[in-house]
Scaffold this motif. Sequence first.
Motif, short mmCIF file in Angstrom:
data_model
loop_
_atom_site.label_atom_id
_atom_site.label_comp_id
_atom_site.label_asym_id
_atom_site.label_seq_id
_atom_site.Cartn_x
_atom_site.Cartn_y
_atom_site.Cartn_z
N SER A 150 48.42 -103.26 10.13
CA SER A 150 48.13 -103.27 8.69
C SER A 150 48.04 -101.84 8.19
CB SER A 150 46.81 -103.99 8.42
OG SER A 150 45.72 -103.24 8.94
N ALA A 151 48.10 -101.68 6.88
CA ALA A 151 48.01 -100.34 6.30
C ALA A 151 46.69 -99.67 6.66
CB ALA A 151 48.16 -100.42 4.78
N ARG A 152 45.62 -100.49 6.77
CA ARG A 152 44.30 -99.93 7.06
C ARG A 152 44.25 -99.31 8.46
NH1 ARG A 152 40.25 -102.37 9.59
NH2 ARG A 152 41.33 -104.38 9.43
N GLU A 153 44.93 -99.92 9.43
CA GLU A 153 44.88 -99.45 10.81
C GLU A 153 46.05 -98.56 11.19
OE1 GLU A 153 42.56 -102.63 13.55
OE2 GLU A 153 44.62 -103.18 12.99
N ARG A 154 47.03 -98.46 10.31
CA ARG A 154 48.27 -97.80 10.69
C ARG A 154 48.07 -96.32 11.03
NH1 ARG A 154 51.88 -98.99 6.23
NH2 ARG A 154 51.60 -101.12 6.93
N ILE A 155 47.22 -95.63 10.28
CA ILE A 155 47.03 -94.21 10.56
C ILE A 155 46.39 -94.01 11.94
CG2 ILE A 155 44.79 -94.08 9.41
CD1 ILE A 155 45.58 -91.24 8.52
N LYS A 156 45.54 -94.96 12.36
CA LYS A 156 44.97 -94.87 13.70
C LYS A 156 46.06 -95.04 14.75
CE LYS A 156 40.56 -96.89 12.17
NZ LYS A 156 39.63 -98.04 12.34
N ALA A 157 46.98 -95.98 14.50
CA ALA A 157 48.08 -96.20 15.44
C ALA A 157 48.98 -94.98 15.51
CB ALA A 157 48.89 -97.43 15.01
N PHE A 158 49.27 -94.38 14.35
CA PHE A 158 50.10 -93.17 14.34
C PHE A 158 49.39 -92.03 15.07
CE2 PHE A 158 52.21 -94.69 10.18
CZ PHE A 158 53.14 -95.43 10.91
N ALA A 159 48.07 -91.99 14.97
CA ALA A 159 47.32 -90.95 15.67
C ALA A 159 47.45 -91.12 17.19
CB ALA A 159 45.86 -90.99 15.25
N ARG A 188 41.51 -88.79 16.91
CA ARG A 188 40.35 -88.54 16.06
C ARG A 188 40.75 -88.06 14.66
NH1 ARG A 188 35.72 -88.12 19.37
NH2 ARG A 188 36.23 -88.13 21.59
N SER A 189 41.97 -87.56 14.53
CA SER A 189 42.40 -87.06 13.22
C SER A 189 42.48 -88.18 12.20
CB SER A 189 43.75 -86.35 13.35
OG SER A 189 44.78 -87.28 13.68
N ALA A 190 42.69 -89.42 12.67
CA ALA A 190 42.77 -90.54 11.73
C ALA A 190 41.46 -90.70 10.97
CB ALA A 190 43.11 -91.82 12.49
N ALA A 191 40.34 -90.63 11.68
CA ALA A 191 39.03 -90.78 11.02
C ALA A 191 38.79 -89.63 10.04
CB ALA A 191 37.93 -90.83 12.07
N LEU A 192 39.20 -88.43 10.42
CA LEU A 192 39.02 -87.29 9.52
C LEU A 192 39.86 -87.45 8.26
CD1 LEU A 192 39.02 -84.29 12.05
CD2 LEU A 192 37.07 -85.24 10.80
N THR A 246 52.70 -88.20 9.18
CA THR A 246 53.54 -89.33 9.58
C THR A 246 53.13 -90.58 8.82
OG1 THR A 246 53.96 -88.44 11.79
CG2 THR A 246 54.25 -90.81 11.51
N ASP A 247 51.84 -90.81 8.71
CA ASP A 247 51.35 -91.95 7.95
C ASP A 247 51.76 -91.84 6.49
OD1 ASP A 247 49.60 -94.35 7.61
OD2 ASP A 247 48.48 -92.97 6.34
N ALA A 248 51.73 -90.63 5.94
CA ALA A 248 52.13 -90.45 4.55
C ALA A 248 53.59 -90.81 4.33
CB ALA A 248 51.86 -89.00 4.12
N VAL A 249 54.46 -90.41 5.28
CA VAL A 249 55.88 -90.75 5.18
C VAL A 249 56.07 -92.27 5.22
CG1 VAL A 249 58.11 -90.65 6.37
CG2 VAL A 249 56.73 -88.58 6.14
#
Length: 531
Positions: free
Chosen positions: A140-149, A330-334, A389-392
């Motif tokens: 999901s969009a909510r978890e995607r940045i964590k996955a990309f991290a 950890r960058s996802a949380a930041l 990457t998440d932004a793209v």
Amino acid sequence: MENASTQPTTDAGHPRRWTILAVLVFSLLVVVLDNSILNVALRVIADPRQGLGATQSELEWAINSYTLVFAGLLFTWGVLGDRYGRKRVLLLGMALFGLASLVSAYAQSPGQLIVMRALMGFGGAAILPNSLAIITNVFSARERIKAFAVWSGAVGLAIAIGPVTGGFLLEHFWWGSIFLVNVPIVALGSALMLLVVPESRNPRPGRLDPLGVVLSIAALVTVVYGIIRAGQLGTWLTAEVLATLAVGLGLLVLFVRHEARSDHPALDVRLFRDPRLSASAAAIALVFFALMGVTFFMVFYLQSVRGFGPLESGAVLLPMAVAQLLLAPRSAALAQRFGTKAVAAGGLAGVALMLYAISFADRDLPIWQLEIILFLLGAGMAHVMSPVTDAVMTVVPREQAGAGSAINNISRQVGGALGVAVLGSLLSSVYRSRMGERLAFLPPGTRHAAGESIEATLAAARQAGPRGATLVGPAMDAFVHAMHVVAWCSAAVAALGVLVVLVWLPQRPHEGRPGAPAAPAGTEPARALRK
């Protein structure tokens, strides 16, 4: 138990999304691992006694043939994955990569190795964009940045494993073992993908855009080839380089115009009007431009100047990779707390500072100080890649995730190729200018080649007898000076990336225009997943 391939995906994400991510991350290792291993092995492959006796130009093409094909086909493989199935294309890429790795291990000449490296690029170009596209579809969009991290951290893990693994293999086996190690990874990764990874594709692919695909391949290959030739010739001001780049840029303009006018484009170029995509792609290209120039000279600094073996030099590079492995997740949380702009700009600023710090490294720098610099450099990288990457991927519609992933990876590859070409050319020209007069006693036939690189100078010194010994110290000093100049320029490029992010990248990409493709969890359309 129901196979993961047949389980439905909900708005919260695929039920086995983290297992799927683990399998894709493992498969990703084969692409990054190979390049990091090869960098450590360049010196051995150049040795006629231990390797293939490859010249400097042949070594460059062993790297660049892969880059040329890889960059040229990233977009095409992403589009094909969106249309015909990302898992299917990913498995095909794995098979091609594994076969080419097996043949590369037993290459009998530099020419054979260069051809097989191109075939590895052909397969690798199918792996990277489709693995990222599948991640986009199962989270999901909510978890995607964590996955990309986690995905970005895996790149750091591969960078860590590569040099050390390569050094160990080179000290205990023949040079071909650095390619042979890919084969079991490909076999196991493919088996796990068949069992765990679901199929996904664009449910409404529309008509094919063959002209757009052909133009994209022609434009990317031509541009990257022009960049590579500039690096090999040591200048951009030749008719060959300028003509090649002009043709490539012209084809790129034709591609953009065609896609803008087409009612069924392979890539909706209007997406680049969104600063989330354009600024993120620029940041990726700039950071890899800066980084690749440094990683290119660092191996020679450690082995040719400091006298380390392949395994030792690989171990010295570990802190940079460990930092990415530990800090990228950890960058996802930041990013969620402080915003993508703040985290990415801070990461780029850290990269710029550490690149500048490298300009103070000399022949006697304590290794523990270099390792601190490399760790902080990796920490900066870790806070850039996953947020941008998440932004793209936020901007690109989910059904076109393969093409979106290709944009991300093309930015990385073109930026890296430019970095190697521009900064490698700068390194060579500064080194040659410092060594010019000292090489005057060498025979005219060998003088020019001896000034090409520190390895070429040291080889000429060994052949020149007692007088050749007088070249060793000056060659090392000249290389260190050239390295400093490249580090300054790399730092300036990373600083430019900070400016791009601060000016154009929105603070939080998920808070974009109304109707943006990436919506909060619970509002996303169901993915089209098939067995």
